[in-house]
Scaffold this active site. Sequence first.
Site, PDB file in Angstrom:
ATOM      1  N   ASP A   1       0.878  -1.171   0.000  1.00  0.00           N
ATOM      2  CA  ASP A   1       0.000   0.000   0.000  1.00  0.00           C
ATOM      3  C   ASP A   1       0.915   1.220   0.000  1.00  0.00           C
ATOM      4  O   ASP A   1       2.081   1.132   0.411  1.00  0.00           O
ATOM      5  CB  ASP A   1      -0.878  -0.035   1.250  1.00  0.00           C
TER       6      ASP A   1
ATOM      7  N   ASP B   1      -0.198   5.109   0.834  1.00  0.00           N
ATOM      8  CA  ASP B   1      -0.465   6.092   1.890  1.00  0.00           C
ATOM      9  C   ASP B   1      -0.518   5.449   3.268  1.00  0.00           C
ATOM     10  O   ASP B   1      -1.309   4.534   3.511  1.00  0.00           O
ATOM     11  CB  ASP B   1      -1.793   6.803   1.610  1.00  0.00           C
TER      12      ASP B   1
END
Length: 218
Positions: free
Chosen positions: A9, A11
């Site tokens: 991922d 953020d």
Amino acid sequence: MATRALIFDFDGTLADTEAAVLRSWQEMFAEHGAELPLDVWHTVIGTQNTATTMFKLLAEQAENVDPESLRPAMRARVHELLAEDGPRDGVLDYLEEAAHHGLALGIASSSSSTWVHGQLARLGLAHHFTAVETGDRHNPKPDPDTYLAALRTLGVPAEEALAFEDSPHGVSAAKAAGIPTIAIPNPITAPLDFAKADLVLPSFTTTTLTKLLQYFSQ
């Protein structure tokens, strides 16, 4: 089974951008005499619903809120807050170890392609990743589509990859794609429930990638 790829991922995982985004929203709410409850923020972490949910909540607490007029200032404030921030502690070590082991690297993010590629360039990380799959090109998390797309681009089956996430929505997406998943919460997401993750680590500095690969090959 040996791991051939890592999918991150973006953020909150590779970089703690979520802290800057949350702060900018909190400041905006305060400017309008309103308050942003953290429990509401937790419900949108890892999804693509942040702006819609926040503007709706702000409109409920403050009069005459025009989302379109506020967006430019929001974006500018986030970039200002992020200007001096780098990757999360230990991320660079993981990327270097991954190169040493010859692992393919990908990103699965609910954010837009413009945002993720821009931040990767700012951080000097873009050259590490073969696949960058985003929420404007695929269904965002908690749907597994960004992870499934990353697997296709990397040419690796789910059982030969590892996913790294910072939010329960992200963990759900990676697990739905069939990928063993390590949760590495950031300060904002640390209180949340990561029961679905195969492993939860306090940070990337807790253990080396080499030891993690050994753990998942047993």
